[in-house]
Write an enzyme that holds these catalytic residues in place. Structure first.
Site, PDB file in Angstrom:
ATOM      1  N   HIS A 107       0.831  -1.203   0.000  1.00 28.01           N
ATOM      2  CA  HIS A 107       0.000   0.000   0.000  1.00 28.01           C
ATOM      3  C   HIS A 107       0.869   1.258   0.000  1.00 28.01           C
ATOM      4  O   HIS A 107       1.981   1.261   0.538  1.00 28.01           O
ATOM      5  CB  HIS A 107      -0.931   0.009   1.210  1.00 28.01           C
ATOM      6  CG  HIS A 107      -1.990   1.058   1.139  1.00 28.01           C
ATOM      7  ND1 HIS A 107      -1.764   2.364   1.539  1.00 28.01           N
ATOM      8  CD2 HIS A 107      -3.274   1.017   0.699  1.00 28.01           C
ATOM      9  CE1 HIS A 107      -2.867   3.067   1.350  1.00 28.01           C
ATOM     10  NE2 HIS A 107      -3.795   2.280   0.840  1.00 28.01           N
ATOM     11  N   GLU A 179      -4.520   1.914  -7.088  1.00 33.13           N
ATOM     12  CA  GLU A 179      -4.773   3.058  -6.213  1.00 33.13           C
ATOM     13  C   GLU A 179      -3.764   4.157  -6.531  1.00 33.13           C
ATOM     14  O   GLU A 179      -2.655   4.150  -5.974  1.00 33.13           O
ATOM     15  CB  GLU A 179      -4.651   2.653  -4.738  1.00 33.13           C
ATOM     16  CG  GLU A 179      -5.668   1.634  -4.283  1.00 33.13           C
ATOM     17  CD  GLU A 179      -5.659   1.470  -2.773  1.00 33.13           C
ATOM     18  OE1 GLU A 179      -6.739   1.555  -2.164  1.00 33.13           O
ATOM     19  OE2 GLU A 179      -4.570   1.269  -2.194  1.00 33.13           O
TER      20      GLU A 179
END
Length: 258
Positions: A107, A179
């Site tokens: 992430h 993302e």
């Protein structure tokens, strides 16, 4: 044991709680989501697969909460080491033993704040796959730019993540969560044109690999999936579903698309 109902899901919906909730708040929220999943046709008919990724201390009770539902559970990270004298780390073998199905890797916040680089992400990805965990590999560009450049950045990150992994098996179970870093935590996601363009190129790149899905995250919420489907196989959700009612709205949306 999770309840398997119907055919393979067409959509993947994941929710990472990050570090927003306390322990009891996490359990309360999960009880509400378990109730929703037991009633909503999108989950009951396996139109979508739903997975929830809580903080480490809540994984065991969250697994219990979802044990009689079709909802799966994952972890927000894993160690690059499998076991040993690594204080504070949690390895893939323990996560698999607990009953996790998914693990989030790479992430943007892990890359930015905790030094996760391409080498450590590749090691973590390989560890996860070897122990039967499905990586939710977060990929994305740092700054806004054109679609082709963003897609190439994501493809490079994907290929780097698999640099320690053999592709000899006929099935590689992985979710690519696109993302764009610049869209995470903002009031709205990237433009529909940008999302569909990048996700479309990603899907084209992995089209020969069975078991690899592409979903979108980065300020994803209700109303988005309709405009980015079929270029995205689902969404990776965050704070926009802290109210379980928003999750119901998204499940309704999936049912309408289906």
């Amino acid at each position: 044991m999770h309840v398997a109902i119907g055919s393979l899901p067409r959509f993947r919906l994941g929710i990472s709680l990050k570090m927003y909730f306390g322990y009891q708040q996490t359990l309360s929220w999960c009880h509400q989501v378990a109730d929703i999943s037991a009633r909503h046709d999108t989950i009951r008919q396996s139109i979508a697969e739903l997975f929830v990724i809580p903080s480490y201390p809540a994984i065991a009770p969250v697994l219990d909460i979802f044990s009689q539902t079709a909802v799966h559970v994952g972890a927000q990270d894993l160690s690059r080491y499998e076991q040993g004298a690594y204080t504070g780390e949690v390895g893939a073998p323990m996560l698999a033993e607990l009953g996790c199905k998914y693990v989030e890797i790479g992430h943007a916040e892990r890359r930015r704040y905790f030094g996760d680089d391409e080498e450590s992400i590749a090691i973590k990805t390989d560890n996860a796959l070897r122990h039967g965990l499905t990586p939710v590999l977060c990929i994305g560009e740092s700054q806004p730019g054109d679609i082709d450049s963003a897609a190439q950045t994501c493809i490079d990150q994907f290929e780097s993540a698999l640099s320690h992994t053999s592709r000899s098996s006929s099935r590689l179970s992985m979710i690519l969560a696109y993302e764009p870093h610049w869209a995470i935590g903002t009031a709205k996601p990237a433009s529909h044109r940008h999302i569909t363009g990048v996700c479309g190129l990603l899907r084209e790149h992995v089209s020969s690999l069975r078991g690899v899905d592409v979903i979108y995250g980065g300020s994803a919420g209700p109303g988005l999936l309709t405009s980015i489907h079929p270029y995205s196989d689902g969404m990776f959700l965050g704070r926009f579903v802290h109210d379980p009612a928003a999750l119901v709205t998204i499940l309704d949306e999936v049912l309408a698309i289906h």
